[in-house]
Design a protein around this motif. Structure first.
Motif, PDB file in Angstrom:
ATOM      1  N   LEU A  13      -7.732  -8.137   6.043  1.00  0.00           N
ATOM      2  CA  LEU A  13      -8.182  -6.570   5.209  1.00  0.00           C
ATOM      3  C   LEU A  13      -9.637  -7.159   4.489  1.00  0.00           C
ATOM      4  N   GLU A  14      -9.121  -8.815   4.052  1.00  0.00           N
ATOM      5  CA  GLU A  14      -9.949  -8.404   3.110  1.00  0.00           C
ATOM      6  C   GLU A  14     -11.375  -9.473   4.173  1.00  0.00           C
ATOM      7  N   LYS A  43     -13.218  -5.903   4.209  1.00  0.00           N
ATOM      8  CA  LYS A  43     -13.501  -4.984   3.468  1.00  0.00           C
ATOM      9  C   LYS A  43     -15.459  -5.245   3.505  1.00  0.00           C
ATOM     10  N   LYS A  59     -11.896   0.514   0.593  1.00  0.00           N
ATOM     11  CA  LYS A  59     -11.595  -0.751   0.039  1.00  0.00           C
ATOM     12  C   LYS A  59     -12.433  -1.132  -0.873  1.00  0.00           C
ATOM     13  N   ALA A 102      -1.810  -5.065   0.438  1.00  0.00           N
ATOM     14  CA  ALA A 102      -3.621  -5.195  -0.110  1.00  0.00           C
ATOM     15  C   ALA A 102      -3.462  -6.698  -1.148  1.00  0.00           C
ATOM     16  N   THR A 144       0.602  -1.172  -0.310  1.00  0.00           N
ATOM     17  CA  THR A 144      -0.405  -0.027  -0.098  1.00  0.00           C
ATOM     18  C   THR A 144       0.869   1.216   0.418  1.00  0.00           C
ATOM     19  N   THR A 160      -8.520  -1.704  10.993  1.00  0.00           N
ATOM     20  CA  THR A 160      -8.577  -2.828   9.543  1.00  0.00           C
ATOM     21  C   THR A 160     -10.415  -1.870   8.891  1.00  0.00           C
ATOM     22  N   PRO A 163      -2.467  -9.673   4.875  1.00  0.00           N
ATOM     23  CA  PRO A 163      -2.891  -9.100   3.867  1.00  0.00           C
ATOM     24  C   PRO A 163      -4.534  -9.506   3.785  1.00  0.00           C
ATOM     25  N   LEU A 211      -3.206  -5.846  10.331  1.00  0.00           N
ATOM     26  CA  LEU A 211      -3.128  -5.538   9.217  1.00  0.00           C
ATOM     27  C   LEU A 211      -1.293  -5.911   8.980  1.00  0.00           C
ATOM     28  N   GLY A 265     -10.243  -0.798   5.761  1.00  0.00           N
ATOM     29  CA  GLY A 265     -11.429  -2.054   4.587  1.00  0.00           C
ATOM     30  C   GLY A 265     -12.264  -1.707   4.399  1.00  0.00           C
TER      31      GLY A 265
END
Ligand SMILES: Cc1ncc(COP(=O)(O)O)c(C=O)c1O
Ligand SMILES: [Zn+2]
Length: 411
Positions: A211-212, A215, A248, A33, A10, A241, A208, A205, A245
């Protein structure tokens, strides 16, 4: 096959192979990310197809890092309700307030999303155990998902962490340790012990995948608001996060043409006793500096030096948002207010958002006519309740007791 194209730093944009178990950027040590082939996602799924699918975090599976046949380690996380808060809005003199009630997740907090995803993906890529520093909810969630797939887990929390989160991790079979200091102290131990145990470090974080999971709050919000975005979004910020997220998720949908318009103005809300993001924002700094002696009862906000400070500050500025710190007393009052007006016993971290709304209004921010989204990150049930009057003790004959109830309840 998944729709992931690569994993990217990032900060320096270095590309990493998504098929390897990754932690931080191998060039500069910053946060990574996951990136997707969004044109291919767009060609493979439509909003109509989405409507036919089951609710939950894997509803828009094309925007998760899972391989085709990969079975998620799941307890049914995600798919939480978006609740309008008309009575609270009226009380505060505001037009439109929404809460995404993440307290309805398994484990009672939004940490279920991130840890469910991180454990799913890292296990597939070879992790054989997990180590996590936590303020409470993340450790509980890590332990629960580790148990769900039969792998060991070490949780290190600061002393004074809410007992329910410790019990949640212990009953799930994790090795739980308490340590003097904050999550930063715990994090230093985790960084050293994880490689020695050969287990995966799930620190906020520093890999990776979590974060998904976070998100997916953004993905769900977009669909639940009928493919619009609110004007303002407030997030209780510790490691950040969700603050990284949620946008994103919005940006990926925007790139697919499913969402249009500006991102909401993002606001980070912290406690006065630990507000490194607010301090850096006010000072115009590029990143945070460590907060001395962090103190707050909102355990998840007691993060003195968040790893993703730089990324959070960039987002707050890019969206013309802001950062607000609130007092302990305001948090407790807000907790009672939300429960009394809307029936939601939310965690102190998320009650802080309601306290922040009052401050934003005082400062003359345009909140009165805005559509405002609050991320209610956890349930209040896992915490010591705010001060409440003792319940009235009934005693005597049935008639006396009935009279007592009538007198107190006012009927
Ligand atoms: C209920 C709750 N809200 C908010 C936070 C802060 O989340 P983040 O670290 O993503 O900023 C936490 C973290 O522990 C939490 O448990
Ligand atoms: Zn880098």
């Amino acid at each position: 096959m998944s729709f992931v194209s690569h994993v990217e730093c990032t900060i320096c944009s270095a590309r990493h192979d998504a098929k390897r178990l990754l932690t931080v950027c191998e060039k500069c040590g910053q946060m990574l990310a996951v990136r997707y082939d969004l044109a291919r996602v767009k060609a493979s799924v439509t909003k109509d197809m989405l409507r036919q699918r089951a609710a939950g975090m894997y509803r828009l599976r094309e925007l998760t890092p899972l391989d085709d046949a990969e079975e998620p380690v799941t307890l049914g996380e995600g798919g939480t309700p978006l609740l309008a808060l008309p009575r609270l809005a009226a009380h505060l003199g505001m037009k439109k307030l929404w809460a995404k009630d993440e307290g309805q997740n398994p484990t009672g907090s939004f940490k279920a999303r991130g840890l469910g995803m991180a454990i799913t993906r890292s296990r597939t890529l070879g992790a054989r155990g997990f180590v996590i520093p936590s303020a409470g909810n993340a450790g509980g969630a890590a332990a629960v998902y580790a148990a769900r797939c039969g792998l060991p887990c070490v949780v290190i929390v600061p002393r004074g962490t809410p007992p329910a989160a410790i019990a949640e991790a212990q009953i799930a079979g994790a090795h739980v340790f308490t340590i003097e200091g904050s999550i930063a102290t715990a994090g230093r131990v985790v960084a050293k012990v994880a490689p020695q145990l050969g287990w995966f470090d799930l620190s906020t974080l520093k890999e990776p995948y979590r974060l998904e999971g976070k998100k997916t709050i953004g993905l769900e919000l977009a669909e639940q608001l009928d493919w619009r975005m609110p004007d303002l979004l407030l997030y209780p910020t510790g490691g950040g996060t969700g603050l990284v997220g949620i946008p994103k998720g919005y940006e990926e949908l925007r790139a697919m043409g499913w969402l249009s318009g500006e991102l909401p103005r993002f606001f980070a809300v912290q406690a006065e006793g630990c507000a490194p993001v607010v301090k850096a924002f006010v000072e115009g700094a590029e990143t945070t500096t460590a907060w001395d002696s962090p103190t707050t009862h909102a355990a998840g906000l007691r993060v003195p030096s968040p790893f993703a400070g730089r990324q959070m500050l960039r987002l707050l500025r890019d969206t013309r948002g802001g950062a607000v710190a609130v007092s302990e007393q305001a948090i407790q009052e807000a907790q009672r207010l939300v429960a009394r007006t809307e029936g939601i016993w939310t965690a102190p971290e998320s009650a802080a958002l309601v306290a922040a709304l009052a401050l934003l209004k005082e400062r003359g921010e345009a909140v009165r006519d805005a559509e405002i989204m609050l991320i209610f990150t956890g349930s209040g049930l896992k915490y010591e309740p705010p001060p409440l009057a003792a319940p009235t003790d009934l005693a005597g004959t049935d008639e006396q007791v009935v009279a007592q109830v009538r007198r107190v309840a006012g009927a």
